[in-house]
Design a protein around this motif. Structure first.
Motif, PDB file in Angstrom:
ATOM      1  N   ASP A 215      36.206 -42.521 -50.727  1.00  0.00           N
ATOM      2  CA  ASP A 215      36.982 -41.431 -50.154  1.00  0.00           C
ATOM      3  C   ASP A 215      36.087 -40.705 -49.140  1.00  0.00           C
ATOM      4  O   ASP A 215      35.265 -39.864 -49.529  1.00  0.00           O
ATOM      5  CB  ASP A 215      37.435 -40.472 -51.259  1.00  0.00           C
ATOM      6  CG  ASP A 215      38.362 -39.383 -50.742  1.00  0.00           C
ATOM      7  OD1 ASP A 215      38.495 -39.251 -49.511  1.00  0.00           O
ATOM      8  OD2 ASP A 215      38.934 -38.648 -51.571  1.00  0.00           O
ATOM      9  N   ARG A 217      36.503 -38.365 -47.242  1.00  0.00           N
ATOM     10  CA  ARG A 217      36.672 -36.912 -47.176  1.00  0.00           C
ATOM     11  C   ARG A 217      35.682 -36.193 -48.088  1.00  0.00           C
ATOM     12  O   ARG A 217      35.408 -35.008 -47.901  1.00  0.00           O
ATOM     13  CB  ARG A 217      38.093 -36.530 -47.576  1.00  0.00           C
ATOM     14  CG  ARG A 217      39.173 -37.078 -46.639  1.00  0.00           C
ATOM     15  CD  ARG A 217      40.548 -36.866 -47.236  1.00  0.00           C
ATOM     16  NE  ARG A 217      40.675 -37.540 -48.531  1.00  0.00           N
ATOM     17  CZ  ARG A 217      41.768 -37.458 -49.299  1.00  0.00           C
ATOM     18  NH1 ARG A 217      42.800 -36.725 -48.905  1.00  0.00           N
ATOM     19  NH2 ARG A 217      41.808 -38.099 -50.450  1.00  0.00           N
ATOM     20  N   ARG A 218      35.140 -36.920 -49.078  1.00  0.00           N
ATOM     21  CA  ARG A 218      34.241 -36.314 -50.058  1.00  0.00           C
ATOM     22  C   ARG A 218      32.796 -36.765 -49.884  1.00  0.00           C
ATOM     23  O   ARG A 218      31.948 -36.484 -50.714  1.00  0.00           O
ATOM     24  CB  ARG A 218      34.726 -36.653 -51.481  1.00  0.00           C
ATOM     25  CG  ARG A 218      36.116 -36.129 -51.772  1.00  0.00           C
ATOM     26  CD  ARG A 218      36.626 -36.556 -53.133  1.00  0.00           C
ATOM     27  NE  ARG A 218      35.659 -36.282 -54.190  1.00  0.00           N
ATOM     28  CZ  ARG A 218      35.109 -37.214 -54.972  1.00  0.00           C
ATOM     29  NH1 ARG A 218      35.421 -38.495 -54.797  1.00  0.00           N
ATOM     30  NH2 ARG A 218      34.267 -36.899 -55.912  1.00  0.00           N
ATOM     31  N   THR A 223      33.498 -41.921 -54.410  1.00  0.00           N
ATOM     32  CA  THR A 223      34.586 -42.821 -54.807  1.00  0.00           C
ATOM     33  C   THR A 223      35.938 -42.107 -54.735  1.00  0.00           C
ATOM     34  O   THR A 223      36.016 -40.881 -54.854  1.00  0.00           O
ATOM     35  CB  THR A 223      34.361 -43.333 -56.243  1.00  0.00           C
ATOM     36  OG1 THR A 223      34.229 -42.215 -57.128  1.00  0.00           O
ATOM     37  CG2 THR A 223      33.110 -44.181 -56.322  1.00  0.00           C
ATOM     38  N   ASP A 224      36.958 -42.889 -54.564  1.00  0.00           N
ATOM     39  CA  ASP A 224      38.318 -42.364 -54.543  1.00  0.00           C
ATOM     40  C   ASP A 224      38.745 -42.042 -55.977  1.00  0.00           C
ATOM     41  O   ASP A 224      38.858 -42.943 -56.816  1.00  0.00           O
ATOM     42  CB  ASP A 224      39.262 -43.400 -53.932  1.00  0.00           C
ATOM     43  CG  ASP A 224      40.645 -42.836 -53.675  1.00  0.00           C
ATOM     44  OD1 ASP A 224      41.191 -42.174 -54.588  1.00  0.00           O
ATOM     45  OD2 ASP A 224      41.191 -43.074 -52.589  1.00  0.00           O
ATOM     46  N   ARG A 225      38.963 -40.783 -56.250  1.00  0.00           N
ATOM     47  CA  ARG A 225      39.272 -40.366 -57.628  1.00  0.00           C
ATOM     48  C   ARG A 225      40.610 -40.920 -58.108  1.00  0.00           C
ATOM     49  O   ARG A 225      40.776 -41.189 -59.302  1.00  0.00           O
ATOM     50  CB  ARG A 225      39.263 -38.836 -57.720  1.00  0.00           C
ATOM     51  CG  ARG A 225      37.871 -38.237 -57.632  1.00  0.00           C
ATOM     52  CD  ARG A 225      37.903 -36.738 -57.826  1.00  0.00           C
ATOM     53  NE  ARG A 225      36.560 -36.183 -57.802  1.00  0.00           N
ATOM     54  CZ  ARG A 225      36.288 -34.878 -57.897  1.00  0.00           C
ATOM     55  NH1 ARG A 225      37.298 -34.007 -57.992  1.00  0.00           N
ATOM     56  NH2 ARG A 225      35.035 -34.456 -57.876  1.00  0.00           N
ATOM     57  N   ARG A 226      41.551 -41.081 -57.207  1.00  0.00           N
ATOM     58  CA  ARG A 226      42.849 -41.632 -57.621  1.00  0.00           C
ATOM     59  C   ARG A 226      42.687 -43.068 -58.105  1.00  0.00           C
ATOM     60  O   ARG A 226      43.265 -43.457 -59.122  1.00  0.00           O
ATOM     61  CB  ARG A 226      43.847 -41.542 -56.466  1.00  0.00           C
ATOM     62  CG  ARG A 226      44.256 -40.114 -56.121  1.00  0.00           C
ATOM     63  CD  ARG A 226      45.089 -40.083 -54.870  1.00  0.00           C
ATOM     64  NE  ARG A 226      44.337 -40.602 -53.718  1.00  0.00           N
ATOM     65  CZ  ARG A 226      44.825 -40.696 -52.485  1.00  0.00           C
ATOM     66  NH1 ARG A 226      46.071 -40.319 -52.255  1.00  0.00           N
ATOM     67  NH2 ARG A 226      44.086 -41.171 -51.501  1.00  0.00           N
ATOM     68  N   ASP A 227      41.885 -43.871 -57.352  1.00  0.00           N
ATOM     69  CA  ASP A 227      41.610 -45.235 -57.798  1.00  0.00           C
ATOM     70  C   ASP A 227      40.909 -45.223 -59.150  1.00  0.00           C
ATOM     71  O   ASP A 227      41.207 -46.025 -60.038  1.00  0.00           O
ATOM     72  CB  ASP A 227      40.718 -45.960 -56.781  1.00  0.00           C
ATOM     73  CG  ASP A 227      41.464 -46.334 -55.511  1.00  0.00           C
ATOM     74  OD1 ASP A 227      42.698 -46.151 -55.483  1.00  0.00           O
ATOM     75  OD2 ASP A 227      40.818 -46.788 -54.556  1.00  0.00           O
TER      76      ASP A 227
END
Length: 248
Positions: A215, A217-218, A223-227
């Motif tokens: 991600d 943006r972070r 890591t992408d938290r949604r994934d």
């Protein structure tokens, strides 16, 4: 001129030195602005030195009580020498009951005592002198790290079952949940290893083909938290035998 008078085999335990004819306890704690270790000294008497030399438990207790004062000095401040000296008689020369009472009133570094073999249950009940009967000169830093991790879970209201704990050890996440998972069967209780392997295999099968992306943006490596949440939920639904969830 500085001469070492007494030291223990574990290099971090405070050393007794003689500087300009005066006995002092010397310890390293914290770091300066350049990340170099800071060194502090405390004047002691011959009576204090005799106890430090003969009684490992009292030596370690004094260390754990002085460390918060060193931390309070920060990267460039001065040690509160008066506060440090005020700890000498109560810790080194007082009866055990008085030492226990003192440790219920002052800040002290529990992790140092845990690393050196103190009985955790007694420490947590305020029986520090009795807890130090199992103290060792050699330190076990992993023991202190695991105790710290357990305390963090307790503060969050999380309770691990035996199988939960072994799975975290297997994946290398017992100490730090953000650690990249790995396989470490030697860290698992052999009696529970087959169950751990079944849980891991079932969760991996359920998550086959899933990926955790980044991600931007972070941060560049975030890591992408949604994934992450999707894979976590899928693994929990698919694994068997079912591991009791930590209570929160």
């Amino acid at each position: 001129m500085r001469d070492i008078v007494f030291t223990r085999s574990s290099g971090w335990i405070p050393t007794v030195i003689r500087e300009d004819g005066e006995l002092k306890l010397m310890l390293g704690a914290g770091a300066d602005a350049n990340h170099e270790p800071r060194t502090f000294t405390i004047p002691i008497s011959e009576a204090h030195f005799a106890v430090i030399r003969e009684d490992l438990a009292r030596h370690l207790l004094l260390w754990s009580a002085v460390l918060p004062l060193c931390e309070a000095a920060g990267t460039r401040g001065q040690l509160d020498e008066n506060a440090a000296v005020a700890l000498l008689d109560p810790i080194l020369l007082s009866p055990p009951a008085d030492v226990d009472a003192l440790f219920r009133r002052i800040p002290w570094d529990q992790s140092r005592l845990v690393a050196h073999g103190a009985t955790i249950r007694l420490l947590e009940h305020g029986q520090v002198c009795e807890a130090m009967r199992t103290a060792t000169e050699a330190a076990n830093e992993k023991r202190a790290q695991e105790h710290h991790a357990d305390r963090r879970r307790t503060e969050r209201g999380a309770t691990l079952g035996p199988l939960d704990a072994q799975i975290l050890r297997y994946t290398g996440q017992y100490l730090h949940g953000a650690t990249i998972p790995r396989r470490n069967p030697d860290a698992v209780d052999p009696a529970l290893l087959p169950q751990v392997m079944r849980v891991i295999a079932t969760a991996e099968q359920a998550c086959a083909g899933m990926r955790i992306g980044l991600d931007p943006r972070r941060g560049r490596r975030a890591t992408d938290r949604r994934d992450w949440k999707r894979m976590e939920a899928t693994g929990r639904r698919g694994r068997a035998p079912r591991v009791p969830r930590a209570r929160r």
